[in-house]
Design a protein around this motif. Structure first.
Motif, PDB file in Angstrom:
ATOM      1  N   GLU A 281      -8.958 -11.140   2.125  1.00  0.00           N
ATOM      2  CA  GLU A 281      -7.993 -10.269   1.444  1.00  0.00           C
ATOM      3  C   GLU A 281      -6.637 -10.964   1.349  1.00  0.00           C
ATOM      4  O   GLU A 281      -5.984 -10.950   0.310  1.00  0.00           O
ATOM      5  N   ALA A 282      -6.233 -11.563   2.467  1.00  0.00           N
ATOM      6  CA  ALA A 282      -4.920 -12.218   2.503  1.00  0.00           C
ATOM      7  C   ALA A 282      -4.878 -13.415   1.559  1.00  0.00           C
ATOM      8  O   ALA A 282      -3.876 -13.649   0.884  1.00  0.00           O
ATOM      9  N   ARG A 283      -5.992 -14.153   1.503  1.00  0.00           N
ATOM     10  CA  ARG A 283      -6.032 -15.299   0.579  1.00  0.00           C
ATOM     11  C   ARG A 283      -5.890 -14.831  -0.869  1.00  0.00           C
ATOM     12  O   ARG A 283      -5.394 -15.542  -1.714  1.00  0.00           O
ATOM     13  N   ASN A 284      -6.328 -13.597  -1.118  1.00  0.00           N
ATOM     14  CA  ASN A 284      -6.194 -13.041  -2.472  1.00  0.00           C
ATOM     15  C   ASN A 284      -4.861 -12.333  -2.676  1.00  0.00           C
ATOM     16  O   ASN A 284      -4.659 -11.658  -3.677  1.00  0.00           O
ATOM     17  N   GLY A 285      -3.994 -12.442  -1.706  1.00  0.00           N
ATOM     18  CA  GLY A 285      -2.637 -11.914  -1.890  1.00  0.00           C
ATOM     19  C   GLY A 285      -2.332 -10.627  -1.148  1.00  0.00           C
ATOM     20  O   GLY A 285      -1.188 -10.219  -1.085  1.00  0.00           O
ATOM     21  N   ASN A 286      -3.355  -9.964  -0.577  1.00  0.00           N
ATOM     22  CA  ASN A 286      -3.077  -8.727   0.157  1.00  0.00           C
ATOM     23  C   ASN A 286      -2.997  -9.035   1.655  1.00  0.00           C
ATOM     24  O   ASN A 286      -4.015  -9.086   2.344  1.00  0.00           O
ATOM     25  N   GLU A 287      -1.781  -9.223   2.138  1.00  0.00           N
ATOM     26  CA  GLU A 287      -1.617  -9.612   3.538  1.00  0.00           C
ATOM     27  C   GLU A 287      -1.418  -8.423   4.464  1.00  0.00           C
ATOM     28  O   GLU A 287      -1.219  -8.592   5.670  1.00  0.00           O
ATOM     29  N   LEU A 288      -1.462  -7.233   3.883  1.00  0.00           N
ATOM     30  CA  LEU A 288      -1.208  -6.042   4.691  1.00  0.00           C
ATOM     31  C   LEU A 288      -2.226  -5.919   5.835  1.00  0.00           C
ATOM     32  O   LEU A 288      -1.851  -5.614   6.976  1.00  0.00           O
ATOM     33  N   LEU A 289      -3.500  -6.150   5.537  1.00  0.00           N
ATOM     34  CA  LEU A 289      -4.534  -6.035   6.575  1.00  0.00           C
ATOM     35  C   LEU A 289      -4.272  -7.026   7.699  1.00  0.00           C
ATOM     36  O   LEU A 289      -4.436  -6.702   8.874  1.00  0.00           O
ATOM     37  N   PHE A 290      -3.875  -8.234   7.320  1.00  0.00           N
ATOM     38  CA  PHE A 290      -3.585  -9.247   8.334  1.00  0.00           C
ATOM     39  C   PHE A 290      -2.410  -8.796   9.202  1.00  0.00           C
ATOM     40  O   PHE A 290      -2.491  -8.836  10.441  1.00  0.00           O
ATOM     41  N   ASN A 291      -1.328  -8.362   8.555  1.00  0.00           N
ATOM     42  CA  ASN A 291      -0.148  -7.923   9.310  1.00  0.00           C
ATOM     43  C   ASN A 291      -0.518  -6.777  10.256  1.00  0.00           C
ATOM     44  O   ASN A 291      -0.083  -6.756  11.408  1.00  0.00           O
ATOM     45  N   ASN A 292      -1.330  -5.842   9.752  1.00  0.00           N
ATOM     46  CA  ASN A 292      -1.734  -4.715  10.596  1.00  0.00           C
ATOM     47  C   ASN A 292      -2.596  -5.177  11.769  1.00  0.00           C
ATOM     48  O   ASN A 292      -2.454  -4.670  12.884  1.00  0.00           O
ATOM     49  N   ALA A 293      -3.475  -6.142  11.496  1.00  0.00           N
ATOM     50  CA  ALA A 293      -4.328  -6.656  12.585  1.00  0.00           C
ATOM     51  C   ALA A 293      -3.469  -7.329  13.652  1.00  0.00           C
ATOM     52  O   ALA A 293      -3.705  -7.172  14.847  1.00  0.00           O
ATOM     53  N   VAL A 294      -2.456  -8.065  13.197  1.00  0.00           N
ATOM     54  CA  VAL A 294      -1.568  -8.750  14.151  1.00  0.00           C
ATOM     55  C   VAL A 294      -0.876  -7.720  15.053  1.00  0.00           C
ATOM     56  O   VAL A 294      -0.871  -7.852  16.276  1.00  0.00           O
ATOM     57  N   THR A 295      -0.345  -6.669  14.451  1.00  0.00           N
ATOM     58  CA  THR A 295       0.413  -5.701  15.255  1.00  0.00           C
ATOM     59  C   THR A 295      -0.518  -4.851  16.134  1.00  0.00           C
ATOM     60  O   THR A 295      -0.205  -4.601  17.289  1.00  0.00           O
ATOM     61  N   SER A 296      -1.663  -4.444  15.585  1.00  0.00           N
ATOM     62  CA  SER A 296      -2.508  -3.538  16.375  1.00  0.00           C
ATOM     63  C   SER A 296      -3.264  -4.271  17.493  1.00  0.00           C
ATOM     64  O   SER A 296      -3.574  -3.687  18.524  1.00  0.00           O
ATOM     65  N   ASN A 297      -3.542  -5.556  17.314  1.00  0.00           N
ATOM     66  CA  ASN A 297      -4.294  -6.272  18.347  1.00  0.00           C
ATOM     67  C   ASN A 297      -3.436  -6.712  19.523  1.00  0.00           C
ATOM     68  O   ASN A 297      -3.960  -7.043  20.586  1.00  0.00           O
ATOM     69  N   TYR A 298      -2.131  -6.738  19.313  1.00  0.00           N
ATOM     70  CA  TYR A 298      -1.254  -7.280  20.361  1.00  0.00           C
ATOM     71  C   TYR A 298      -1.424  -6.529  21.685  1.00  0.00           C
ATOM     72  O   TYR A 298      -1.795  -7.115  22.705  1.00  0.00           O
ATOM     73  N   GLY A 299      -1.171  -5.237  21.648  1.00  0.00           N
ATOM     74  CA  GLY A 299      -1.286  -4.440  22.874  1.00  0.00           C
ATOM     75  C   GLY A 299      -2.723  -4.319  23.354  1.00  0.00           C
ATOM     76  O   GLY A 299      -3.004  -4.377  24.546  1.00  0.00           O
ATOM     77  N   LYS A 300      -3.639  -4.184  22.382  1.00  0.00           N
ATOM     78  CA  LYS A 300      -5.045  -3.946  22.723  1.00  0.00           C
ATOM     79  C   LYS A 300      -5.715  -5.159  23.369  1.00  0.00           C
ATOM     80  O   LYS A 300      -6.436  -5.044  24.341  1.00  0.00           O
ATOM     81  N   HIS A 301      -5.497  -6.329  22.782  1.00  0.00           N
ATOM     82  CA  HIS A 301      -6.282  -7.486  23.224  1.00  0.00           C
ATOM     83  C   HIS A 301      -5.483  -8.638  23.831  1.00  0.00           C
ATOM     84  O   HIS A 301      -6.026  -9.405  24.619  1.00  0.00           O
ATOM     85  N   PHE A 302      -4.244  -8.804  23.408  1.00  0.00           N
ATOM     86  CA  PHE A 302      -3.608 -10.074  23.739  1.00  0.00           C
ATOM     87  C   PHE A 302      -2.453 -10.027  24.734  1.00  0.00           C
ATOM     88  O   PHE A 302      -2.185 -11.019  25.404  1.00  0.00           O
ATOM     89  N   TYR A 303      -1.760  -8.910  24.793  1.00  0.00           N
ATOM     90  CA  TYR A 303      -0.581  -8.867  25.679  1.00  0.00           C
ATOM     91  C   TYR A 303      -0.961  -9.288  27.106  1.00  0.00           C
ATOM     92  O   TYR A 303      -0.341 -10.190  27.675  1.00  0.00           O
TER      93      TYR A 303
END
Lengths: 227, 211
Positions: free
Chosen positions: B12-34
Motif C-alpha cells: 500500500e505504501a509503495r503505491n502511495g498510501n502510507e497511512l497503514l504504515f504510519n498506523n502500524a508504526v504507532t500501534s506496534n510501539y507499545g504492543k510489541h517493541f517498547y
C-alpha cells in the motif's frame, strides 16, 4: 541465512548481528570503514537524488509526531479516566443525578483535547502537499524524472513559501496539484473547494487519501461549529 | 502482525498510501517493541527515538527503495534494526566527539561541485584542484571513474535537468522507461562504492604518513 553483502553495507542497512556490532566497537579500522561507507552513501544519494536526506528526515519527523500524538491521546484518556473515577466517587456521596450532569459537562472537553485546531489542520495539509512534492520522482518508475522539471520545482517552492497565488501545477502532477490546491483552498477558507478537492482525492484513493479523509472530517466539524 | 500483514502495508505504501504504515508504526510501539527496546536503552525517551530511527530505516529500505521484506519474523527483524539503530546513534555520537576527519557537509560539498561546473557542463578540474576540500577532490575522482552512461546521467539529468525519459534514447538504453531508472540506481551504487574506496585510500595514505 544472512546475505553475502559486505559488513559495511549491512551496517548501512542496520542489519548487523550482535557479534558484528561488538566487532566494530572493538576494531578501529573496521569502525573507520563503516564511517567511510556512511559518508559515501550520504554523498552519493544526495548527488543523484537531491533532497534525499531531507526526505528521510521529514519521514522521521512525521513518524515521531504521529507517535507523540498517539501517546498524548493515550495519556489524556488515562488521565480522563482517573479524573472521572475520582469525580464519580465524590459525587456518589452527594447525588447520583449530579454525576450525570458532570459527565455531560466534561464530554465536550474530552473531545476538544484530541481535536486539531485550524492552524494544526493547515500545517497537516501543508505537510501532505510538501511531502507529496518531495517524495515524487526519487525512485518512482513512472514519475522518475519529475524532480528535474523546473515548473514542478517552482510550484514546490510556492507551496513552501505559502505563495498560493502563483501556483499553477500541470495536470500531469495530479496528486501534487490536488494536495497543493487543498491546502491553498483551506488557507483561503474556501470550504466548498476544500470539500470538492478532498472528495476527489478520497474517491480516487489517491496517495494519502486516508489522511485527507481524517482531516476532512475534522475540517467539517470545525465548519459546523463555526456556523 | 504476521508477514502477510506487513507485506500488505508495504505494498500500500509503495503505491502511495502510507497511512497503514504510519498506523502500524504507532500501534506496534507499545504492543510489541517498547519493552524489548527499553531493555537496550534503559531510557524512555531514547527508546522512542531509537524505535523511530529503526522504523524510518524500515521505510527507507522496504518502501522507498522497494527491497523485498525478510522471509519471516518481521517483528524480530525490527528488533534487530532497533539494536543497530542504537549502535549507530552511539557510533555517530562518538565519531562526532572524536572526529575521524574534519570535512564539509554533503550539501556544501555538492554545492561546491555544482559551482565548479562550466557552462558547457564539464567540470573545471583546475578550479577543483585549487579547492582545499579533500572530499570534493574525492567526489570528482569517483565521478571520473564512472562509466560514460553514468557520467552522462550526472551531466544531463542531474546538472542540466533533462528528463530521464528524454535521455533514454540518447544513451542508447533499450527497454522500458524503468530501464533508465534502474540504470540511475546502479550508477548511484557504483559511485557509492567508488567514493568509499577513495575515502579508504585517503585514510590508508594518512596512516602510512603518520606511522
Amino acid at each position: 541465512m544472512k546475505t553475502q553483502k559486505p559488513i559495511s553495507q549491512r551496517a548501512l542497512d542496520f542489519d548487523l548481528n550482535d557479534e558484528e556490532i561488538q566487532q566494530i566497537k572493538s576494531n578501529d579500522v573496521l569502525a573507520k570503514e563503516i564511517y567511510d561507507a556512511y559518508k559515501a552513501d550520504d554523498l552519493s544519494k544526495e548527488l543523484f537524488l537531491p533532497g534525499y536526506a531531507k526526505l528521510v528526515s521529514t519521514k522521521q519527523h512525521d513518524l515521531t509526531k504521529a507517535l507523540d500524538t498517539i501517546q498524548s491521546k493515550a495519556r489524556t484518556a488515562t488521565s480522563n479516566h482517573k479524573n472521572r473515577r475520582g469525580i464519580v466517587f465524590k459525587l456518589l456521596s452527594v447525588a447520583a443525578t449530579i454525576v450525570v450532569l458532570v459527565g455531560l459537562i466534561i464530554q465536550p472537553w474530552q473531545e476538544s483535547t484530541v481535536e486539531l485546531t485550524s492552524e494544526e489542520i493547515s500545517i497537516e495539509l501543508k505537510s501532505l502537499a510538501m511531502l507529496s512534492f518531495e517524495s515524487t520522482g526519487f525512485l518512482d518508475n513512472d514519475r522518475g524524472e519529475s524532480t528535474t522539471d523546473s515548473e514542478f520545482l517552482a510550484n514546490y517552492s510556492f507551496i513552501k513559501d505559502d505563495n498560493c497565488e502563483n501556483l499553477t501545477i500541470n495536470d500531469r502532477y495530479k496528486e501534487q496539484k490536488l494536495l497543493a490546491e487543498l491546502y491553498c483552498s483551506y488557507q483561503h477558507n474556501d470550504m466548498n473547494s476544500v470539500k470538492l478537492i478532498a472528495n476527489e482525492i478520497i474517491n480516487n484513493q489517491y496517495p494519502n487519501y486516508g489522511k485527507v479523509e481524517g482531516l476532512l472530517n475534522k475540517i467539517l466539524k470545525h465548519d459546523k461549529s463555526d456556523h | 502482525m504476521n508477514r502477510e500483514d506487513w507485506q500488505h502495508i508495504v505494498n500500500e505504501a509503495r503505491n502511495g498510501n502510507e497511512l497503514l504504515f504510519n498506523n502500524a508504526v504507532t500501534s506496534n510501539y507499545g504492543k510489541h517493541f517498547y519493552n524489548v527496546i527499553v531493555d537496550i536503552t534503559r531510557d524512555d525517551q531514547l527508546t522512542k527515538e531509537i524505535y523511530i530511527i529503526a522504523m524510518t530505516k524500515f521505510w527507507e529500505r522496504f518502501i522507498l527503495w522497494g527491497e523485498p521484506l525478510p522471509e519471516s519474523n518481521i517483528n524480530g527483524y525490527i528488533y534487530t534494526i532497533s539494536k543497530n539503530a542504537f549502535f549507530e546513534k552511539n557510533r555517530k555520537a562518538n565519531t562526532e566527539k572524536h572526529g575521524f576527519i574534519k570535512s564539509s557537509g554533503n550539501i556544501e560539498i555538492l554545492e561546491k561541485y555544482h559551482s565548479h561546473v562550466h557552462q558547457s557542463y564539464s567540470v573545471d578540474i583546475e578550479e577543483i584542484g585549487k579547492d582545499r576540500d579533500e572530499s570534493l577532490h574525492q567526489l570528482h575522482l569517483a565521478i571520473q571513474s564512472l562509466d560514460i552512461k553514468c557520467k552522462k546521467i550526472i551531466e544531463l539529468n542531474i546538472l542540466q535537468n533533462i528528463t530521464l525519459a528524454k535521455l533514454k534514447d540518447e544513451l542508447g538504453i533499450t527497454g522500458t522507461y524503468n530501464a533508465i531508472v534502474q540504470k540511475k540506481k546502479r550508477c548511484l551504487n557504483h559511485l557509492r562504492r567508488l567514493l568509499q574506496k577513495e575515502f579508504q585510500r585517503k585514510s590508508s595514505t594518512i596512516e602510512g604518513i603518520t606511522s
